[in-house]
Every structure is written in C-alpha cells, then in structure tokens.
Scaffold this active site. Structure first.
Site, PDB file in Angstrom:
ATOM      1  N   THR A  11      32.729  50.479  27.389  1.00 33.71           N
ATOM      2  CA  THR A  11      32.765  49.138  26.803  1.00 33.71           C
ATOM      3  C   THR A  11      33.166  49.186  25.338  1.00 33.71           C
ATOM      4  O   THR A  11      34.047  48.441  24.892  1.00 33.71           O
ATOM      5  CB  THR A  11      31.365  48.483  26.919  1.00 33.71           C
ATOM      6  N   CYS A  66      32.994  46.968  20.847  1.00 34.72           N
ATOM      7  CA  CYS A  66      32.958  47.163  19.388  1.00 34.72           C
ATOM      8  C   CYS A  66      34.331  47.318  18.742  1.00 34.72           C
ATOM      9  O   CYS A  66      34.628  46.654  17.742  1.00 34.72           O
ATOM     10  CB  CYS A  66      32.157  48.418  19.044  1.00 34.72           C
ATOM     11  N   LYS A  79      36.856  44.313  19.221  1.00 33.90           N
ATOM     12  CA  LYS A  79      36.193  43.177  18.549  1.00 33.90           C
ATOM     13  C   LYS A  79      36.371  43.265  17.048  1.00 33.90           C
ATOM     14  O   LYS A  79      36.746  42.308  16.385  1.00 33.90           O
ATOM     15  CB  LYS A  79      34.719  43.170  18.953  1.00 33.90           C
ATOM     16  N   ALA A 104      32.638  56.616  41.493  1.00 28.09           N
ATOM     17  CA  ALA A 104      31.639  57.560  42.008  1.00 28.09           C
ATOM     18  C   ALA A 104      30.539  56.801  42.741  1.00 28.09           C
ATOM     19  O   ALA A 104      30.080  55.765  42.272  1.00 28.09           O
ATOM     20  CB  ALA A 104      31.034  58.345  40.851  1.00 28.09           C
ATOM     21  N   GLY A 156      23.888  32.397  22.274  1.00 28.74           N
ATOM     22  CA  GLY A 156      23.476  32.430  20.869  1.00 28.74           C
ATOM     23  C   GLY A 156      23.222  33.840  20.386  1.00 28.74           C
ATOM     24  O   GLY A 156      22.557  34.046  19.374  1.00 28.74           O
ATOM     25  N   TYR A 172      24.765  38.155  19.993  1.00 33.88           N
ATOM     26  CA  TYR A 172      25.817  38.891  19.276  1.00 33.88           C
ATOM     27  C   TYR A 172      27.231  38.409  19.671  1.00 33.88           C
ATOM     28  O   TYR A 172      28.040  38.064  18.820  1.00 33.88           O
ATOM     29  CB  TYR A 172      25.766  40.369  19.658  1.00 33.88           C
ATOM     30  N   ILE A 173      27.512  38.465  20.969  1.00 33.16           N
ATOM     31  CA  ILE A 173      28.908  38.259  21.391  1.00 33.16           C
ATOM     32  C   ILE A 173      29.340  36.819  21.151  1.00 33.16           C
ATOM     33  O   ILE A 173      30.456  36.557  20.699  1.00 33.16           O
ATOM     34  CB  ILE A 173      29.098  38.676  22.875  1.00 33.16           C
ATOM     35  N   GLU A 189      29.931  36.294  17.390  1.00 34.61           N
ATOM     36  CA  GLU A 189      31.091  37.077  16.935  1.00 34.61           C
ATOM     37  C   GLU A 189      32.391  36.442  17.417  1.00 34.61           C
ATOM     38  O   GLU A 189      33.348  36.268  16.645  1.00 34.61           O
ATOM     39  CB  GLU A 189      30.986  38.525  17.428  1.00 34.61           C
ATOM     40  N   ARG A 249      21.526  27.230  24.298  1.00 34.77           N
ATOM     41  CA  ARG A 249      20.366  26.540  24.878  1.00 34.77           C
ATOM     42  C   ARG A 249      19.126  26.593  23.981  1.00 34.77           C
ATOM     43  O   ARG A 249      18.225  25.777  24.108  1.00 34.77           O
ATOM     44  CB  ARG A 249      20.026  27.135  26.251  1.00 34.77           C
ATOM     45  N   GLY A 305      24.832  37.492  27.817  1.00 38.52           N
ATOM     46  CA  GLY A 305      24.152  38.756  28.075  1.00 38.52           C
ATOM     47  C   GLY A 305      24.967  39.683  28.965  1.00 38.52           C
ATOM     48  O   GLY A 305      25.995  39.297  29.532  1.00 38.52           O
ATOM     49  N   THR A 325      26.018  51.226  20.903  1.00 38.28           N
ATOM     50  CA  THR A 325      26.730  52.497  21.046  1.00 38.28           C
ATOM     51  C   THR A 325      26.022  53.682  20.371  1.00 38.28           C
ATOM     52  O   THR A 325      25.805  54.716  21.004  1.00 38.28           O
ATOM     53  CB  THR A 325      28.168  52.336  20.484  1.00 38.28           C
ATOM     54  N   ALA A 340      24.256  45.418  13.095  1.00 38.78           N
ATOM     55  CA  ALA A 340      25.071  44.402  12.416  1.00 38.78           C
ATOM     56  C   ALA A 340      25.663  43.469  13.451  1.00 38.78           C
ATOM     57  O   ALA A 340      26.004  43.892  14.559  1.00 38.78           O
ATOM     58  CB  ALA A 340      26.188  45.058  11.631  1.00 38.78           C
ATOM     59  N   HIS A 400      27.786  48.731 -10.717  1.00 38.80           N
ATOM     60  CA  HIS A 400      28.192  47.433 -11.239  1.00 38.80           C
ATOM     61  C   HIS A 400      29.696  47.358 -11.441  1.00 38.80           C
ATOM     62  O   HIS A 400      30.278  48.314 -11.929  1.00 38.80           O
ATOM     63  CB  HIS A 400      27.494  47.200 -12.591  1.00 38.80           C
TER      64      HIS A 400
HETATM   65  P1  NDP Z   1      22.589  38.787  23.846  1.00 34.48           P
HETATM   66  O1  NDP Z   1      21.451  39.234  24.676  1.00 34.48           O
HETATM   67  O2  NDP Z   1      22.690  39.179  22.428  1.00 34.48           O
HETATM   68  O3  NDP Z   1      22.690  37.210  23.902  1.00 34.48           O
HETATM   69  C1  NDP Z   1      22.772  36.542  25.127  1.00 34.48           C
HETATM   70  C2  NDP Z   1      22.702  35.064  24.842  1.00 34.48           C
HETATM   71  O4  NDP Z   1      22.990  34.348  26.019  1.00 34.48           O
HETATM   72  C3  NDP Z   1      21.336  34.627  24.345  1.00 34.48           C
HETATM   73  O5  NDP Z   1      21.515  33.729  23.301  1.00 34.48           O
HETATM   74  C4  NDP Z   1      20.735  33.972  25.584  1.00 34.48           C
HETATM   75  O6  NDP Z   1      19.870  32.909  25.309  1.00 34.48           O
HETATM   76  C5  NDP Z   1      21.954  33.395  26.243  1.00 34.48           C
HETATM   77  N1  NDP Z   1      21.766  33.238  27.683  1.00 34.48           N
HETATM   78  C6  NDP Z   1      21.319  34.156  28.561  1.00 34.48           C
HETATM   79  N2  NDP Z   1      21.300  33.659  29.797  1.00 34.48           N
HETATM   80  C7  NDP Z   1      21.748  32.392  29.701  1.00 34.48           C
HETATM   81  C8  NDP Z   1      21.946  31.345  30.654  1.00 34.48           C
HETATM   82  N3  NDP Z   1      21.675  31.525  31.929  1.00 34.48           N
HETATM   83  N4  NDP Z   1      22.427  30.172  30.194  1.00 34.48           N
HETATM   84  C9  NDP Z   1      22.680  29.982  28.881  1.00 34.48           C
HETATM   85  N5  NDP Z   1      22.519  30.926  27.950  1.00 34.48           N
HETATM   86  C10 NDP Z   1      22.050  32.117  28.360  1.00 34.48           C
HETATM   87  O7  NDP Z   1      23.861  39.240  24.704  1.00 34.48           O
HETATM   88  P2  NDP Z   1      25.402  39.335  24.348  1.00 34.48           P
HETATM   89  O8  NDP Z   1      26.094  39.010  25.618  1.00 34.48           O
HETATM   90  O9  NDP Z   1      25.749  38.572  23.141  1.00 34.48           O
HETATM   91  O10 NDP Z   1      25.560  40.874  24.027  1.00 34.48           O
HETATM   92  C11 NDP Z   1      25.017  41.867  24.889  1.00 34.48           C
HETATM   93  C12 NDP Z   1      24.485  43.016  24.093  1.00 34.48           C
HETATM   94  O11 NDP Z   1      25.559  43.804  23.622  1.00 34.48           O
HETATM   95  C13 NDP Z   1      23.733  42.613  22.817  1.00 34.48           C
HETATM   96  O12 NDP Z   1      22.392  42.321  23.058  1.00 34.48           O
HETATM   97  C14 NDP Z   1      23.907  43.817  21.945  1.00 34.48           C
HETATM   98  O13 NDP Z   1      22.895  44.744  22.227  1.00 34.48           O
HETATM   99  C15 NDP Z   1      25.253  44.367  22.373  1.00 34.48           C
HETATM  100  N6  NDP Z   1      26.285  43.971  21.381  1.00 34.48           N
HETATM  101  C16 NDP Z   1      26.222  44.505  20.132  1.00 34.48           C
HETATM  102  C17 NDP Z   1      27.154  44.154  19.181  1.00 34.48           C
HETATM  103  C18 NDP Z   1      27.058  44.733  17.812  1.00 34.48           C
HETATM  104  O14 NDP Z   1      26.395  45.749  17.628  1.00 34.48           O
HETATM  105  N7  NDP Z   1      27.681  44.106  16.800  1.00 34.48           N
HETATM  106  C19 NDP Z   1      28.235  43.221  19.476  1.00 34.48           C
HETATM  107  C20 NDP Z   1      28.197  42.711  20.814  1.00 34.48           C
HETATM  108  C21 NDP Z   1      27.262  43.079  21.721  1.00 34.48           C
HETATM  109  P3  NDP Z   1      18.310  33.102  25.067  1.00 34.48           P
HETATM  110  O15 NDP Z   1      18.226  33.698  23.698  1.00 34.48           O
HETATM  111  O16 NDP Z   1      17.784  31.721  25.156  1.00 34.48           O
HETATM  112  O17 NDP Z   1      17.822  33.991  26.141  1.00 34.48           O
END
Ligand code: NDP
Length: 452
Positions: free
Chosen positions: A43, A49, A52, A117, A177, A179-180, A183, A200, A263, A312, A342, A437
């Site tokens: 990924t 990463c 992106k 696999a 809401g 990371y992804i 971003e 939500r 997610g 990662t 970050a 500075h």
């Molecule tokens: P996250 O877990 O960060 O966020 C998922 C979001 O989707 C949450 O806001 C969640 O809401 C919402 N959600 C989940 N299920 C539903 C649903 N059924 N309907 C509506 N909203 C929903 O996942 P991401 O997909 O953004 O990223 C996955 C993971 O990848 C991250 O957690 C991180 O660990 C990694 N990542 C790291 C990055 C970095 O280091 N810069 C960049 C991108 C990804 P709620 O909060 O209400 O559950």
C-alpha cells in the site's frame, strides 16, 4: 510434517513489513521466500504514503505561485495544471520504487514468488498451483479500503482508484473524518477541485488533540473546502456522468466523484487461513501475541493485517523485532508508546505523545503551552495560514508528554521532537535549548507562558 522445508520463512505480502522481514531473515543466511500477486512495495509505495505525498506537493504549488508575487515574482500567464502529467510522472516514480524493492529482495537472497498465495495448512502455501513448505509462514498482507454497503455504494471510489483517475474531477465529495479523507480533501482542493467533505462525527481527526484537529478543520475551511459534520450519506444515484449523494440533512450533493475514505480492513479474505488455527477478529484482522505469533504456532502476522497501528514505520519495526525473535537474540521489542504520526492534510498536522485530554486522564496536573503565529513566508506572501504548536507537560515531573503542531513542515519538525520526547525530555531542558533563528521550529524551545 516431515522436514526439510523448502524455506525457513515464507512471507505472504511484499509490503513494507513483509519485505523488511524477508530481507532481514535472508541476510542472516536463511532460506526465505516472499509471495506477492501485485506490485512490490504494498500500500505505502503503490496506493498510499508515497503517491499521496507526491500529490500533496502537486496540490501546494498554486498557493506558492500566489505567495511568490509578494516576493517580486510575476508571470505573464497564469500557471496551468495538467492532471495526466502528474499521474503519469507519479506512475513512473512508483515503477522505479517497485524495481528498487525487487533489487533489494534479490540482493538479500530472498526468492520472489509471483502470484496469489493461499495457505494450505500450518506449513504449506499454494501459489499458482505449486505447493511450498516453510518452517514459518508470515502473513503480512496488509489492508484494503473499506466502503460500507448502502444504496448506490457501488458508485463510490476508494483511495486506490484516486491515484489512477482518467481525468481530474471538477467537483468531489469526500466521505470520512480520518487520515485519508482529510488528506485527499486537501489534495483535491489544492488542485482546483470543488471539494465537499462529509463526516458523520462531530470532530474531524477525532483521535488527535482537540485544539489541533480544530486548527486543521479551520485551516481546511479557509482554503475553501466545504465541511459537513454530523452528516451521513443515505444513497448515491448516478445521473449521467454525475453522482448525486443524498445527505441525512436532506441536502443533495452532485459531484464527478464520491470518495469513501472510511477506514481500511485486513486483507485476509480467501487467504486460506480457515485451513489453519489462526484466529481472526470480527473485522477480519489477525489475532497475535506479543511475538506476533498467531494461534497457529508456525504462523506469524504483522503490519496492517493485525490492526494495531496502521503505519508503515510500525510495520517495519514489527518486522525487525519478529526476525530478531525467530532467528536472532530475541531481545528487541516494539514500543507502541510515543509513536509520532503526521496527517498530510492542508494545513499539516503532526504529533507525538499524549493529547491534552489523554494527559489529563493520566496525570494529576498538566501544564499546557501553546504558540500560534503567522509563518514568515506569509509576511510578504500574503497567505492567511498560521502555525500552532502545543506542548503538554506533566507538572509533577516536568516531562514533556505530548508535542503537537499544525502548519507547514509539521511532520519534519515533530520527527526531531519525537526523539527528545522518547528520551524523556523535560520542559526545563527544552527551555535551555538554543533555538535556530529564524525558524518555526524554534518556537518549541521558546514557549515560556503557560496557556492553561
Ligand atoms: P481512519 O480510521 O483514519 O478514518 C476512517 C474514517 O471513516 C473515520 O472518520 C470514521 O468515522 C469514518 N467511517 C468509518 N466507517 C464509516 C461508515 N460506515 N460511514 C461513514 N463514515 C465511516 O481510516 P482511513 O481510511 O482514513 O485510513 C486508514 C488508516 O491508514 C489510518 O487509520 C492510518 O493508520 C493509515 N493512514 C496513515 C496515513 C499517514 O500516516 N499520514 C495516511 C493515510 C492512512 P468515525 O471516526 O466516526 O468512526
């Protein structure tokens, strides 16, 4: 099963964790294979990463062009952006990285087995009809974007597709809401796409320090992203080339693309783990103990597939600790405390350690230091962006237990701060450190006034 095995370690998945484990084990002279059915690098390299961050860079130029006027630059033509140039150059760069991964594996002496696999039993894996045996199997298959099912969910795309779009959309709805979502909302908005983020919950980036996530929210809105909180999408309809999302507020949003960033789930479907005693959680992730051992003693798992910390560098660290455990001295451990992270949102957010709320739960008295200022670039550049820094200090010991930043170069600055915090730095030691500075980072050693 009778020895000898074909391999000492057979890794399924050539992502960050899998490749690191394979290389480290192979360099010890062990017989190692890695199975992969897609491009090497997983990924992070292919749909995470790396591409992106390239897209984030691309999306920031417009503001820099604007800021350059205050520094005396003019141009007779407004700059134009070409999506296919960005996408294709990014693809070329990723191909280069895929090749580097292949070279690294080859140089380490590991064997690459191309194909899907399927685990046949505790020691055997089938790839394209051939069965391979191994003393240990390591499952490092990572995760896959999760999109909930609802009427019209088939019209939504995930981050995977966003990296390869035929054309840049004019309008986009981004759902989530985390990371992804934030971003990609920043990337699309910066590239000139009319972007609406729908989440939500009540607060974006809810797992981060509240002051900081609110600064990100504010900054995103200032840059033109529309944000709807406490809002869900009930359905998506296709109308010609447009997609119409019906919101729980009664509003309808029409867009060229609807991105679901809701997610990622462990990639364990059809992996054959039902042929073993490996235990899965209800979300498909693999249960492991402190040594990454599954309930099947010869099968191990690490990285996103175990759903501890989906980052990662964490998968890489887990891989090194596992190889040390299986084939080395067994002295290394992964420290899950104080992992810096970050979000490449715009503005950028980075942090290490505890949020203010977490610190207040853990310690009797907490001192908070906050600095909020305009970056020097904008003194002539004219932008409205700000930088916010925050230190969370346990007042009993004077230890800095949390360090947070929103603004340009946050990730670069927090990486250095993470070392100090891991080493147990006190506020007094930070105060005694001379600043560089003029820099934004020097604010971290000049915060004298307690905010709370
Ligand atoms: P996250 O877990 O960060 O966020 C998922 C979001 O989707 C949450 O806001 C969640 O809401 C919402 N959600 C989940 N299920 C539903 C649903 N059924 N309907 C509506 N909203 C929903 O996942 P991401 O997909 O953004 O990223 C996955 C993971 O990848 C991250 O957690 C991180 O660990 C990694 N990542 C790291 C990055 C970095 O280091 N810069 C960049 C991108 C990804 P709620 O909060 O209400 O559950």
């Amino acid at each position: 099963m009778d020895e000898p095995f074909d391999f000492d370690l057979l890794v399924i998945g050539a992502g960050s964790g899998g490749v690191r484990a394979a290389r480290m084990a192979a360099q010890k002279g062990l017989k190692v294979a890695v199975a992969e059915d897609r491009e090497l690098g997983g990924t992070c390299v292919n749909v995470g990463c790396v591409p992106k961050k390239l897209f984030v860079y691309a999306s920031q130029f417009n503001e820099l062009f604007e800021a350059s006027a205050g520094f005396g630059w003019t141009s007779s033509e407004p700059p134009q952006f070409c999506w296919s140039t960005l996408r294709d150059n990014k693809n070329k760069e990723i191909k280069r990285l895929n090749k580097i991964y292949a070279d690294l594996l080859e140089q380490s002496g590991a064997t690459l087995l191309e194909g899907r696999a399927v685990v046949a039993d505790s020691h055997r894996v089938v790839i394209r009809g051939t069965t391979y045996s191994s003393r240990y199997i390591l499952v490092a298959v990572g995760g896959w974007p999760y999109i909930p099912e609802f009427p019209g969910s088939e019209h939504a795309v995930s981050s995977n597709e966003m990296f390869f779009l035929d054309a840049l959309p004019k309008t986009a709805v981004v759902v989530g809401g985390g990371y992804i979502a934030v971003e990609f909302a920043g990337i699309l908005n910066g590239l000139g796409v009319n972007t609406h983020l729908v989440y939500r919950g009540a607060h974006l980036l809810k797992s981060f320090d509240r002051d900081m996530s609110e600064k990100v929210h504010e900054g995103m809105c200032k840059k033109g992203i529309q944000v709807s909180l406490e809002t869900e999408i009930g359905s998506i309809e296709r109308l010609g080339k447009q997609f119409v999302a019906s919101l729980s507020t009664g509003e309808k949003l029409s867009a060229d693309v609807v991105l679901y960033a809701t997610g990622r789930r462990a990639n364990t479907k059809d992996l054959g783990l039902n042929n073993t005693s490996v235990k899965l959680r209800s979300n498909g992730s693999i249960e492991v103990d402190e040594h990454f051992q599954t309930a099947d003693p010869s099968i191990y798992a690490l990285g996103d597939v175990i759903d501890r910390v989906q980052l990662t560098p964490v998968a890489i660290q887990e891989a090194m600790v596992l190889v040390d455990h299986l084939f080395g001295e067994g002295k290394q451990e992964v420290d899950y405390e104080g992992i810096p992270t970050a979000v490449f949102s715009q503005p950028e957010l980075a942090c290490v350690g505890l949020s203010e709320d977490q610190a207040r739960e853990r310690f009797a008295h907490v001192n908070i230091f906050i600095s909020d200022f305009k970056p020097m670039l904008h003194s002539l550049g004219g932008g409205s962006e700000r930088i916010t820094m925050k230190l969370v200090v346990d007042s009993a010991t004077d230890h800095v237990v949390g360090c947070h930043m929103v603004g340009e170069h946050a990730a670069e600055i927090i990486q250095g701060m993470a070392i100090a915090i891991k080493a147990g730095v006190t506020k007094q030691q930070m105060d005694a450190t001379i600043g560089i500075h003029p820099s934004a980072a020097e604010e971290f050693v000049t915060m004298r006034t307690q905010a709370r």
